[in-house]
Design a protein around this motif. Structure first.
Motif, PDB file in Angstrom:
ATOM      1  N   ARG A  51      35.020 -68.672   0.302  1.00  0.00           N
ATOM      2  CA  ARG A  51      36.126 -69.128  -0.560  1.00  0.00           C
ATOM      3  C   ARG A  51      37.256 -68.110  -0.645  1.00  0.00           C
ATOM      4  NH1 ARG A  51      33.402 -69.994  -5.976  1.00  0.00           N
ATOM      5  NH2 ARG A  51      33.456 -67.718  -5.910  1.00  0.00           N
ATOM      6  N   GLU A  67      29.597 -67.599  -3.991  1.00  0.00           N
ATOM      7  CA  GLU A  67      29.390 -69.025  -4.293  1.00  0.00           C
ATOM      8  C   GLU A  67      27.904 -69.416  -4.234  1.00  0.00           C
ATOM      9  OE1 GLU A  67      31.631 -67.559  -2.201  1.00  0.00           O
ATOM     10  OE2 GLU A  67      32.550 -69.085  -0.916  1.00  0.00           O
ATOM     11  N   ARG A 290      28.017 -75.381   1.040  1.00  0.00           N
ATOM     12  CA  ARG A 290      28.937 -76.479   1.381  1.00  0.00           C
ATOM     13  C   ARG A 290      28.185 -77.796   1.503  1.00  0.00           C
ATOM     14  NH1 ARG A 290      33.539 -72.839   4.434  1.00  0.00           N
ATOM     15  NH2 ARG A 290      34.157 -71.985   2.430  1.00  0.00           N
ATOM     16  N   ARG A 293      26.586 -78.251  -2.520  1.00  0.00           N
ATOM     17  CA  ARG A 293      27.718 -78.312  -3.453  1.00  0.00           C
ATOM     18  C   ARG A 293      27.376 -78.019  -4.910  1.00  0.00           C
ATOM     19  NH1 ARG A 293      29.674 -82.949  -0.286  1.00  0.00           N
ATOM     20  NH2 ARG A 293      29.252 -84.415  -1.960  1.00  0.00           N
ATOM     21  N   ASP A 294      26.600 -78.884  -5.579  1.00  0.00           N
ATOM     22  CA  ASP A 294      26.404 -78.729  -7.026  1.00  0.00           C
ATOM     23  C   ASP A 294      25.122 -79.424  -7.454  1.00  0.00           C
ATOM     24  OD1 ASP A 294      26.989 -81.394  -6.769  1.00  0.00           O
ATOM     25  OD2 ASP A 294      29.036 -81.197  -7.512  1.00  0.00           O
ATOM     26  N   THR A 297      24.725 -83.195  -6.394  1.00  0.00           N
ATOM     27  CA  THR A 297      24.392 -83.423  -4.983  1.00  0.00           C
ATOM     28  C   THR A 297      22.933 -83.062  -4.725  1.00  0.00           C
ATOM     29  OG1 THR A 297      26.627 -82.663  -4.557  1.00  0.00           O
ATOM     30  CG2 THR A 297      25.264 -83.061  -2.636  1.00  0.00           C
TER      31      THR A 297
END
Ligand SMILES: Cc1ncc(COP(=O)(O)O)c(C=O)c1O
Length: 414
Positions: A51, A67, A290, A293-294, A297
């Motif tokens: 990022r 991240e 990626r 994600r979170d 997901t």
């Protein structure tokens, strides 16, 4: 092509099928691994720039990609500064944490505690049945193991408290708080509060292995009490070291792992880990961040795992209910998550069941494996791992296990 087994299947007929089935290790099936195939197919799209523009192809970031630490923070409920994103295996982190503690001690009181190995023989509490690889770490590193009985809602806390109170050589305890391997236990709030609050050596640590935090087998996403909050509330803010990984979310041994802990424990880890690595594989961390994600997901992905796993667990339960219900001394659990079923044979029958199963082409985890030093004092516990084989194979294997157990019981009667 495997068919549904006939109702009148006997142990001899099962043997004649000359199957080769392995129900010994809790590995994801190929279909589960396929769920994350995009990690390979779309690896190029994830690129290599983090990022903030950091080049993940290079050395650096010994505590992990920011991240990846943030994803851990979101999923584990801990500030990102208290999360390390590391290599491919949480077991490795547990091994290293114990090694660092033995060699260097852990933060205790105002400063650093003495190295555990300099304090004489040290011991760990081992809820049993438990995870054989935890016990293997203790054995390899010369840590004495003290078995503590497991209940449905966690370890026998009266026993734990009594042991820890008078024995400063007990430096740690293995904990798999949610969907314990292999009993499926969900540890109660009360058990966790007592673990957090009990008087123990100042450098005592809970090795909090949250391996199955995301691995629900029912619609209900069970969760255990926040161990860090419980420890802090009890005045032992540094008592817990939490471990978790994405091994059974994406690729077994091909994802990455987290260590989460209070700030001083994190600094302690960073200091010692810096000697043994220049940094983890941040490319893999980037791909995972990626892809996953979170939380939303990850939850969606885990429900795809559940759709593949649940029928296998149901099949084992169905076969056991048909063949074993009402057999004196036999019981099993129906886990609400995790990767294992525990089957309890009448005392003295587990080892023989495993032998008979092997003679019929069915590999089971060795009897006793879920106990410290591989010794189940009752010779009763069998660990069943239905995740890897196909559904048809699991159903057949469950028949084979039930028939082997019934044969072992028969032999003892004669
Ligand atoms: C309780 C428990 N902890 C840790 C692991 C291994 O995790 P990892 O792949 O992150 O080393 C397993 C794997 O079966 C497990 O059951």
């Amino acid at each position: 092509m495997l068919m549904s087994p006939p109702v009148d299947l006997t142990y001899e007929r099962f043997q004649q099928l000359q199957l080769r089935l392995d129900m010994s290790r809790g590995k994801p099936s190929p279909e589960q691994l396929d769920l994350s195939q995009a990690l390979i197919d779309e690896a190029g799209q994830a690129g290599y720039l983090a990022r903030d523009g950091f080049d993940c192809r290079n050395y650096g970031l010994p505590s992990g990609l920011p991240e990846a630490r943030e994803l851990g923070a979101e999923l584990l409920g801990v500030p990102a500064a208290q999360v390390i994103a590391a290599g491919n295996s949480s077991l490795e982190l547990m091994h290293d944490a114990l090694t660092f503690a033995l060699l260097h001690g852990v933060p205790a009181g105002e400063g650093a505690g003495a190295p555990w190995r300099a304090q004489g023989e040290i011991a760990f509490l081992c809820p049993a049945p438990g995870y054989d690889r935890h016990f293997a770490i203790c054995e390899a590193l010369g840590v004495r193991m003290i078995a503590v009985p497991m209940r449905e809602d966690g370890p026998d806390m009266d026993r734990v408290e009594a042991l820890v109170r008078d024995d400063p050589s007990i430096k740690g305890m293995w904990c798999v708080p949610l969907y314990s391997n292999p009993t499926g236990a969900i540890w109660s709030d009360d058990a966790i509060r007592r673990l957090a609050a009990m008087p123990a050596a100042p450098d005592f640590r809970l090795f909090w292995d949250d391996a199955y935090r995301f691995h629900h087998l029912t619609e209900e996403a069970h969760a255990t009490l926040d161990v860090f909050e419980a420890c802090a509330a009890a005045g032992h803010a540094e008592r817990a070291l939490m471990f978790a990984s994405l091994s059974k979310v994406t690729f077994g041994g091909g994802a990455f792992a987290w260590l989460a802990a209070a700030q001083r424990n994190v600094a302690w880890w960073q200091k010692h880990a810096a000697v043994r690595t220049i940094g983890p594989d941040k490319l893999n961390q980037l791909r995972h961040v990626r892809f996953l994600r979170d939380r939303a997901t990850l939850t969606a992905l885990m429900s795809c795992h559940r759709a593949l796993l649940k029928p296998k667990f149901d099949a084992v339960d169905e076969v056991f209910r048909t063949r074993l219900a009402g057999v004196p001394g036999v019981s099993w659990n129906v886990p609400r998550g995790g990767y294992f079923i525990s089957l309890y044979a009448p005392e003295g029958c587990a080892r023989r069941t495993v032998e008979l199963a092997a003679q019929a082409g069915l590999i089971l985890t060795p009897a006793g494996a879920a106990y410290p030093y591989g010794v189940d004092p009752q010779d009763s516990h069998l660990r069943i791992a239905p995740s890897f084989p196909s559904l048809d194979e699991v159903r057949l294997a469950a028949e084979g296990i039930a028939l082997s157990l019934l044969r072992a019981i028969d032999e003892r009667r004669q």
